[in-house]
Design an enzyme around this catalytic site. Structure first.
Site, PDB file in Angstrom:
ATOM      1  N   ASP A 220       0.807  -1.218   0.004  1.00 22.91           N
ATOM      2  CA  ASP A 220       0.054   0.010  -0.004  1.00 22.91           C
ATOM      3  C   ASP A 220       0.912   1.342  -0.033  1.00 22.91           C
ATOM      4  O   ASP A 220       0.622   2.063  -0.790  1.00 22.91           O
ATOM      5  CB  ASP A 220      -0.967  -0.069   1.345  1.00 22.91           C
ATOM      6  CG  ASP A 220      -0.482  -0.383   2.499  1.00 22.91           C
ATOM      7  OD1 ASP A 220       0.747  -1.157   2.253  1.00 22.91           O
ATOM      8  OD2 ASP A 220      -1.123  -0.399   3.465  1.00 22.91           O
ATOM      9  N   ASP A 244       1.349  -7.722 -10.252  1.00 28.71           N
ATOM     10  CA  ASP A 244       0.184  -7.745 -11.460  1.00 28.71           C
ATOM     11  C   ASP A 244      -0.396  -6.307 -11.344  1.00 28.71           C
ATOM     12  O   ASP A 244      -0.599  -5.666 -12.273  1.00 28.71           O
ATOM     13  CB  ASP A 244      -0.627  -8.658 -11.224  1.00 28.71           C
ATOM     14  CG  ASP A 244      -1.616  -8.956 -12.544  1.00 28.71           C
ATOM     15  OD1 ASP A 244      -1.562  -7.975 -13.418  1.00 28.71           O
ATOM     16  OD2 ASP A 244      -2.628  -9.504 -12.503  1.00 28.71           O
ATOM     17  N   ASP A 248       0.616  -2.307 -13.422  1.00 26.24           N
ATOM     18  CA  ASP A 248      -0.322  -1.541 -14.413  1.00 26.24           C
ATOM     19  C   ASP A 248      -0.473  -0.054 -13.965  1.00 26.24           C
ATOM     20  O   ASP A 248      -0.437   0.741 -14.525  1.00 26.24           O
ATOM     21  CB  ASP A 248      -1.636  -2.197 -14.051  1.00 26.24           C
ATOM     22  CG  ASP A 248      -1.985  -3.189 -15.161  1.00 26.24           C
ATOM     23  OD1 ASP A 248      -0.924  -3.534 -15.998  1.00 26.24           O
ATOM     24  OD2 ASP A 248      -3.111  -3.825 -15.192  1.00 26.24           O
TER      25      ASP A 248
END
Length: 347
Positions: A220, A244, A248
């Site tokens: 986070d 993953d 992005d």
């Protein structure tokens, strides 16, 4: 010295066929006159084949793929295929069967490319994501499905062997870069079993790479810093799921997934590695010549680098950088972008 490179080509679905055509054009141009000959084998894999036959990836397909030196993939998927069919039956099976334990995602903000961040600084880092373990292995299940008492489990599998080999790969990449810095991203305050395996492994391998500095971020916190100070990163190593997501986000801050290249790497070279743009098949614009092939061309640069054709790889990346620096708001077709890039590669 002459050399033959056997390339398996999976153009796939939607815009995949369009961007792969330009990627192959860049590839052929980059090796022209070098003594390297590219022999391609086109494989019909993806949604079109599934609709026609119900097949995703057969044992014979795998055997054929293994006969090649590398794989170039365009894009897979269409809305008519149920979620998970192609992802698990084709893409993930390729990664697992070919032992693509490193998912490599460079994140570079090229000059001339707009970032959604007001002041991102100099962004040039790489994410080394574990590719064959974590929550994506399919270890899980569900009972009482569709009832108010449904129970669903997805188990994250982390082995000492699997973690160590991807950590070693990340350290080697960090050691080869000017800043020589590695950041482990996990969540070991909550995911105490897997998280501390990753932490201990990084600490142990670091002893063999004394020139590489390290730090740690909970995932986070990493998303915050990637938004507020992405220039702090050099090499990130993380697990399959966190990687993953972070990759992005990294693509988003460096111009979008339309510019993002990737490699699914078997560093041991026991099977061919696969290179692909990050974007999807975009069926809404397929066949219209609107897709930007830049991510595919950058994936070709990664492919060439992996094959040891470093001069050709550098020519491709330099051509992309020059094109991005000058393109501005010009609107070009897929073929026009490909033609311009090929001309720059040819010099």
């Amino acid at each position: 010295m002459s050399r033959n490179v056997k390339l398996a080509v999976v153009a796939g679905d939607g815009i995949g066929t369009e961007v792969v055509e330009q990627g192959l054009r860049a590839l052929e141009t980059a090796v022209a006159g070098s003594g390297v000959e590219i022999t391609t084998t086109e494989l019909d894999l993806g949604a079109r084949r599934w609709h026609a036959t119900g097949e995703t990836l057969t044992d014979q397909d795998l055997a054929t793929v293994r006969e090649h030196d590398a794989i170039l993939l365009g894009a897979i998927g269409d809305p008519g295929v149920p979620s998970g069919v192609l992802e698990r039956g084709l893409l993930l099976r390729l990664r697992f069967e070919l032992d693509h334990y490193v998912n490599l995602r460079p994140a570079r903000l090229f000059p001339g490319v707009r970032s959604p961040l007001a002041d991102p600084g100099e962004v040039d880092f790489v994410v080394v994501r574990e590719g064959t373990e974590g929550p994506y292995v399919g270890n899980g299940g569900a009972i009482r499905v569709g009832t108010p008492h449904e129970v669903a489990n997805e188990v994250s599998v982390n082995t000492a062997f699997g973690v160590e080999r991807v950590v070693r790969d990340a350290f080697a990449r960090a050691a080869a870069r000017p800043r020589k810095h590695l950041t482990l991203v996990h969540k070991h305050n909550v995911l105490v079993h897997a998280g501390h395996l990753w932490r201990r492994t990084v600490e142990a391998v670091n002893a063999e790479f004394p020139d590489v500095t390290t730090d740690y971020l909970h995932v986070d916190a990493a998303t915050i810093f990637m938004t507020t100070n992405p220039s702090r990163f050099d090499v990130i190593v993380t697990d399959n799921l966190f990687g993953d997501i972070l990759t992005d986000q990294a693509a988003a801050i460096t111009g979008g997934i339309g510019l993002a290249a990737s490699g699914n790497i078997n560093p041991d070279r026991t099977s061919p590695s696969m290179f692909e743009p990050v974007h999807g098949s975009a069926p809404d614009i397929a066949g219209q010549g609107k897709a930007d092939p830049t991510a595919t061309v950058l994936s070709v640069s990664m492919l060439l680098e992996h094959l040891g054709l470093t001069e050709a790889a550098a020519k491709v990346e330099a051509a992309v950088a020059a094109d991005l620096a000058e393109r501005g708001d010009r609107v070009r077709s897929t073929a026009e972008v490909g033609s311009d890039l090929a001309a720059r590669i040819a010099g």
